[in-house]
Design a protein around this motif. Structure first.
Motif, short mmCIF file in Angstrom:
data_model
loop_
_atom_site.label_atom_id
_atom_site.label_comp_id
_atom_site.label_asym_id
_atom_site.label_seq_id
_atom_site.Cartn_x
_atom_site.Cartn_y
_atom_site.Cartn_z
N UNK A 449 -45.50 -18.42 21.20
CA UNK A 449 -46.79 -18.47 20.51
C UNK A 449 -46.89 -19.55 19.43
N UNK A 450 -45.77 -19.94 18.84
CA UNK A 450 -45.83 -20.81 17.66
C UNK A 450 -45.30 -22.22 17.88
N UNK A 451 -44.51 -22.41 18.91
CA UNK A 451 -43.98 -23.73 19.25
C UNK A 451 -44.93 -24.37 20.26
N UNK A 465 -40.62 -26.88 10.55
CA UNK A 465 -39.76 -25.96 9.81
C UNK A 465 -39.64 -24.62 10.52
N UNK A 466 -40.78 -24.13 11.03
CA UNK A 466 -40.77 -22.87 11.79
C UNK A 466 -39.93 -23.02 13.05
N UNK A 467 -40.13 -24.11 13.77
CA UNK A 467 -39.36 -24.33 14.99
C UNK A 467 -37.87 -24.38 14.70
N UNK A 468 -37.50 -25.03 13.62
CA UNK A 468 -36.09 -25.14 13.24
C UNK A 468 -35.50 -23.77 12.91
N UNK A 469 -36.27 -22.96 12.20
CA UNK A 469 -35.82 -21.61 11.87
C UNK A 469 -35.61 -20.77 13.12
#
Length: 534
Positions: A449-451, A465-469
């Motif tokens: 959903x977010x990538x 940053x979200x993808x890295x986390x």
């Protein structure tokens, strides 16, 4: 960048989508309600008829299929090494073709001990050799869920019933990849070679199967019907149903009529919430509200003028009254979502980043210029999804009340999945009546959903940053990293987890074993576990 279409949007009411949590009346997960008698009795010819709303949308090839309407075919004709445990609202990995397994300390090596005495539908024996073949075929045909095996470095087979899978790097989600209904399924190596043709057996598997499941695919007529026939040499339980007919209906009213007349015996996750009250009181009908990982979702398009600002996106999402949409549209099979991930997917700390604020949008709009207020907003939904359309209408009315010009528009699913290639061609926001992740690990939610490469991030709104986390968290299953990723993505204003939805199954009251035949990942029924009331 082209992202393969992940799913048709079957949802709480549609032509191909998904579903999740709560209950109607006194019903809860696994609880059946039924009257004493009905117009149609149990079949005496061994045929169970399961109505489909819309065609399955893609060839029933386990390495190609990445939608939802055909999941029943996938989980009954094929089997993976593991699955999600049936009849529970918890994410638990259960045996299937592997009876047990061990994982090394750094999650780079998974050793599977395989079930003895299993046969493929072509009559050949299932052995450890099939594991590597299945993984490599998925990569070769470049299916939508290829990422699940792209992490595999090698497969060793020390004996016929042991497979040792070594990964390229640590991955705590690997068992969930394998348990997913979209995960790799075991296919006959002999059959794949024999029917390879020039496309790795894709042509053959569009009308046949090479699995080990309780049923064989014996008819595949696109847009008309699919038929499964019981496999006589299946290693596991056998139901009284020797054949499963899956006729295709293009309209929910026609599907309901067929069920009412007794032409269809059960319908899984396909009817609109507006029919809940009708079947709650119907004679000879049982309603089941079963756990899933799915929900209604809102995604916002940051490529358009009005929503290029995160402040605008957040104000819009805050203006959405989740409780109102649940009460007026989704009904008692849904509840307001309070987390960024699916309900219970992250053990602790997961909280929805957006909360309802009736004055947020009007307050934001009051500070805009006349030109900015004149923006014409379009809120989209999937054609055929009654729930999504009704929720969209309510959201549009709210935008108009705040002084904005807004309208609702339906889109075909092929169009929806094309927006990622050019988000500017999409609407300003999109409302999913029901959708969900590939499986029960938080990575399978966040990635999807977010990538922007995940498949259901329609407008490509992402945070490196979200993808890295997420990529760090998947190595160890770090809950804190998943929680932080959700918090940061929520702050973008691109995503709202609107509701938790349950899988509504309506069935004739003589059909038994429904709850035990479903798991929260598949959202469909294992027909070998169904029965007829004595």
């Amino acid at each position: 960048m082209h992202i393969p279409s992940r799913r048709a949007l079957k949802g709480l009411v549609v032509l191909g989508a998904v579903v999740p949590l709560l209950a109607l009346s006194a019903c809860s997960s696994g609880t059946r309600t039924a009257s004493n008698s009905g117009a149609s009795g149990a079949p005496t010819d061994g045929v169970l008829t399961v109505g489909l709303l819309g065609d399955i949308g893609q060839p029933p090839d386990p390495d190609i299929y990445y939608a939802n309407n055909g999941t029943a075919i996938m989980i009954n004709a094929y089997e993976g090494l593991v699955q999600y445990k049936n009849d529970t609202d918890q994410v638990e990995i259960a045996p299937r073709l592997a009876t047990s397994w061990e994982v090394n300390a750094d999650r780079t090596e998974y050793t599977f001990h395989l079930r003895k005495g299993v046969k493929f539908h072509d009559g050949t024996d299932f052995t450890s050799a099939a594991v590597d073949v299945a993984f490599k075929r998925r990569i070769a045909v470049k299916g939508g869920a290829a990422y699940m095996v792209d992490v595999v470095k090698s497969v060793a087979t020390p004996d016929a019933l042991t497979a040792v899978v070594t990964l390229k790097q640590p991955n705590a989600a690997f068992l969930s990849y394998l348990a997913s209904p979209f995960g790799p399924k075991m296919e006959s190596p002999t059959g794949l070679t024999k029917n390879a043709g020039g496309d790795d057996a894709q042509t053959y598997l569009s009308t046949h199967d090479l699995g080990t499941g309780p049923y064989e695919l014996t008819t595949a007529e696109t847009g008309q019907k699919y038929v499964l026939t019981r496999f006589k040499d299946y290693w596991g339980p056998s139901s009284p149903f020797t054949r499963i007919d899956l006729p295709v209906y293009t309209d929910e009213s026609a599907l309901e009529l067929a069920f009412d007349k007794g032409t269809v015996d059960t319908i899984v996750a396909a009817l609109p919430s507006s029919s809940l009250d009708k079947y709650a009181k119907a004679k000879g009908v049982a309603n089941y509200f079963l756990p899933t990982l799915q929900g209604a979702l809102v995604t916002v398009n940051p490529s358009h003028g009005f929503f290029t600002s995160s402040a605008a996106r957040v104000a819009f999402l805050k203006s959405i009254d989740q409780q109102k949409l649940v009460d007026q549209v989704l009904g008692k099979r849904s509840e307001v979502a309070t987390t960024m991930y699916a309900k219970g997917m992250v053990a602790s700390g997961d909280q929805q980043a957006i909360s309802y604020d009736a004055g947020a949008l009007s307050g934001y709009v009051s500070g805009l210029s006349a030109a900015q207020k004149g923006a014409k907003l379009v809120i989209g939904y999937a054609n055929g999804n009654v729930n999504a359309q009704q929720m969209t209408d309510l959201v549009v009315a709210n935008l108009q009340a705040a002084g904005l010009t807004a309208s609702a528009q339906g889109y075909d699913t092929s169009t929806v999945f094309g927006w990622i290639n050019d988000p500017s061609t999409g609407p300003d926001a999109f409302i999913d009546g029901n959708n969900g992740p590939d499986g029960g690990d938080p990575y399978m939610w966040g990635h999807v959903f977010w990538d922007a490469s995940g498949g259901i991030n329609y407008f490509g709104c992402q945070s490196q940053q979200v993808n890295s986390l997420l990529n760090e968290a998947v190595k160890t299953g770090d809950t804190a990293k998943y929680t932080e990723a959700g918090k940061l993505y929520g702050a973008t204003g691109c995503f709202l987890n609107l509701s938790y939805n349950k899988d509504w199954v309506v069935a004739k009251s003589w059909l038994t074993g429904v709850a035990a035949a479903q798991n929260l990942g598949a959202n469909e029924l294992n027909f070998s576990l169904l029965g007829i009331e004595k």
